[in-house]
Design a protein around this motif. Structure first.
Motif, PDB file in Angstrom:
ATOM      1  N   ARG A  25     -68.934 -12.867   8.929  1.00 49.07           N
ATOM      2  CA  ARG A  25     -67.892 -13.851   9.250  1.00 49.07           C
ATOM      3  C   ARG A  25     -68.484 -14.592  10.620  1.00 49.07           C
ATOM      4  O   ARG A  25     -69.395 -13.937  11.412  1.00 49.07           O
ATOM      5  N   PRO A  26     -67.793 -15.585  11.170  1.00 50.56           N
ATOM      6  CA  PRO A  26     -68.002 -16.222  12.421  1.00 50.56           C
ATOM      7  C   PRO A  26     -68.211 -15.170  13.382  1.00 50.56           C
ATOM      8  O   PRO A  26     -66.858 -14.501  13.606  1.00 50.56           O
ATOM      9  N   THR A  27     -69.335 -14.994  14.218  1.00 53.85           N
ATOM     10  CA  THR A  27     -69.399 -13.698  15.317  1.00 53.85           C
ATOM     11  C   THR A  27     -69.863 -14.336  16.586  1.00 53.85           C
ATOM     12  O   THR A  27     -70.697 -15.313  16.739  1.00 53.85           O
ATOM     13  N   LEU A  53     -70.113 -23.986  18.829  1.00 51.05           N
ATOM     14  CA  LEU A  53     -69.524 -23.834  20.406  1.00 51.05           C
ATOM     15  C   LEU A  53     -68.072 -23.670  20.114  1.00 51.05           C
ATOM     16  O   LEU A  53     -67.282 -24.525  19.441  1.00 51.05           O
ATOM     17  N   ASP A  54     -67.630 -22.821  20.810  1.00 50.79           N
ATOM     18  CA  ASP A  54     -66.205 -22.571  20.902  1.00 50.79           C
ATOM     19  C   ASP A  54     -65.744 -22.261  22.209  1.00 50.79           C
ATOM     20  O   ASP A  54     -65.623 -21.501  22.975  1.00 50.79           O
ATOM     21  N   GLY A  55     -65.249 -23.515  23.158  1.00 48.33           N
ATOM     22  CA  GLY A  55     -64.969 -23.535  24.392  1.00 48.33           C
ATOM     23  C   GLY A  55     -66.468 -23.412  25.129  1.00 48.33           C
ATOM     24  O   GLY A  55     -67.290 -23.865  24.918  1.00 48.33           O
ATOM     25  N   GLU A  56     -66.171 -22.093  25.887  1.00 49.48           N
ATOM     26  CA  GLU A  56     -67.539 -21.707  26.878  1.00 49.48           C
ATOM     27  C   GLU A  56     -68.231 -20.732  25.979  1.00 49.48           C
ATOM     28  O   GLU A  56     -69.231 -20.411  26.576  1.00 49.48           O
ATOM     29  N   TRP A  57     -68.147 -20.567  24.684  1.00 46.31           N
ATOM     30  CA  TRP A  57     -68.869 -19.517  24.113  1.00 46.31           C
ATOM     31  C   TRP A  57     -69.246 -20.057  22.820  1.00 46.31           C
ATOM     32  O   TRP A  57     -68.955 -21.160  22.359  1.00 46.31           O
ATOM     33  N   ALA A  58     -70.173 -19.557  22.217  1.00 44.13           N
ATOM     34  CA  ALA A  58     -71.071 -19.723  20.982  1.00 44.13           C
ATOM     35  C   ALA A  58     -70.810 -18.633  19.937  1.00 44.13           C
ATOM     36  O   ALA A  58     -70.696 -17.487  20.059  1.00 44.13           O
ATOM     37  N   THR A  59     -70.679 -19.306  18.704  1.00 47.25           N
ATOM     38  CA  THR A  59     -70.538 -18.409  17.509  1.00 47.25           C
ATOM     39  C   THR A  59     -71.511 -18.526  16.542  1.00 47.25           C
ATOM     40  O   THR A  59     -72.161 -19.442  16.256  1.00 47.25           O
ATOM     41  N   VAL A  60     -71.880 -17.714  15.684  1.00 45.82           N
ATOM     42  CA  VAL A  60     -72.891 -17.784  14.718  1.00 45.82           C
ATOM     43  C   VAL A  60     -72.354 -17.438  13.401  1.00 45.82           C
ATOM     44  O   VAL A  60     -71.656 -16.447  13.215  1.00 45.82           O
TER      45      VAL A  60
END
Length: 367
Positions: A99-101, A74-81
């Protein structure tokens, strides 16, 4: 100075501060299909690792997923894979991740060909939805509980396969000996989806199973249809109507008598012949105050098999996007499959995930 001016000088005006609206609550969820089940997994502040085996936080037993396949953070209110050097790769929007997306709400995350959907939703809304899902499961369990056991020996043998959709429709079926030489059975389908339709189907099935229709001779198919229509008018049952196909089989004469009430044909498959549709047009149950239903009859040759089914067994969209018709199911039946084999054929013809409607197929084999 006027009296009005004096009153104005004594007035006090109070301004209340507006309470700010609460900030929306955002939760992060991963949804995927496992067999016929839809699973939803929350992603917490610590994130999670997806892989085929533990110690991955989310273990999915698919051969296309590596032991440690990818990680969601989780990056703030978003998610990365982030892909973890998986064999089959991690794809977002059809492109392989290097890369992290960042994941978009409602977007698909593909692990090889295994698909996971990412959602940003209010956890309270998700909890309400899961409670509804739990209620649907309880209704499904009840419907399953009233289904009869297959009959494996004797002059009349039965087999069936029932797979409810995620929405739970209104399918039910049953059979029984009315006496030592008379066997009866039915399939029915209530309009709509959800708990209401499922419970109505169960109530109608119980009325047939217990022979609880006043003044009805259950050896007379048209009488059964009229009796159901009198007891279950749609205006008294939340505007729910139903279709049914009911039969009575006389063992000494090998005569099958049947009646269709708004239902599609059933098929009789004699050995070495094409499936024969058994059907006469008749109104659905509950639509009209009174109706007229026509009986049909046929002499059943030895080893013939009767196929009864709901429309969920043929109203599907296959992998090519083509909508199936009744004729597609008739061609499957021509090979004489068991109900489970019909399910396997349809399951292979459609995209992954649950069907849109309940799947019910019942066979009666007349030895």
């Amino acid at each position: 100075m006027s009296g009005d001016d004096e009153d104005a000088s004594d007035r006090t005006i109070t301004i209340r501060a507006r309470t700010p609206a609460p900030a929306p609550v955002v939760g992060h969820f991963l949804t995927y299909t496992e067999g016929e089940l839809t699973r939803r997994v929350p992603v917490g502040p610590a994130g999670l690792t997806i892989g085929r085996l533990a110690p991955s936080d989310l273990a999915i037993a698919s051969p296309e997923i590596s032991r440690r396949h990818c990680r969601i953070d989780l990056d703030g209110e978003w998610a990365t894979v982030t892909d973890l050097n998986s064999t089959n790769g991690t794809f977002v929007g059809g492109e392989r991740v290097s890369r992290p997306t960042r994941l978009q709400n409602g977007g698909q995350l593909s692990l090889g060909s295994f698909v996971i959907r990412y959602e940003r939703r209010d956890p309270r809304e998700v909890a309400e939805e899961e409670e509804l899902t739990a209620e649907l499961k309880r209704a499904t369990d009840y419907v399953r509980a009233i289904l009869p056991r297959p009959i494996e020996d004797g002059p009349v043998r039965t087999d069936w396969w029932f797979v409810p959709s995620t929405q739970l429709g209104g399918d039910a079926f049953g059979y029984q000996y009315l006496d030592a030489t008379t066997f009866s059975g039915f399939v029915l389908d209530v309009s709509g989806h959800g708990i209401g339709s499922a419970m109505h189907a169960a109530n109608v099935a119980n009325a047939l199973r217990r022979r609880a229709l006043p003044g009805v001779d259950f050896r007379e198919p048209a009488q059964v249809a009229a009796g159901l229509n009198a007891v279950f008018p749609m205006e008294e049952h939340n505007e729910l109507m139903l279709t049914t196909w009911y039969f009575v089989y006389d063992l000494p004469s090998r005569t099958l008598r049947f009646c269709s009430a708004g239902h599609h044909p059933s098929y009789l498959l004699p050995p070495g012949q094409d499936p024969e549709p058994l059907w006469f047009r008749g109104p659905a149950i509950g639509m009209l105050p009174k109706g007229k239903w026509t009986e049909g009859n046929v002499v059943v040759p030895p080893s013939a098999r009767l196929y009864l089914f709901s429309d969920g067994a043929f109203e599907i969209v296959d992998l090519s996007g083509r909508e199936w018709k009744l004729e597609d199911l008739r061609r499957l039946i021509a090979a004489g499959p068991r109900p489970r084999q019909i399910w396997d054929s349809i399951r292979a013809a459609v995209p992954p995930g649950p069907l849109d409607d309940d799947f019910s197929v019942l066979t009666i084999t007349f030895v």
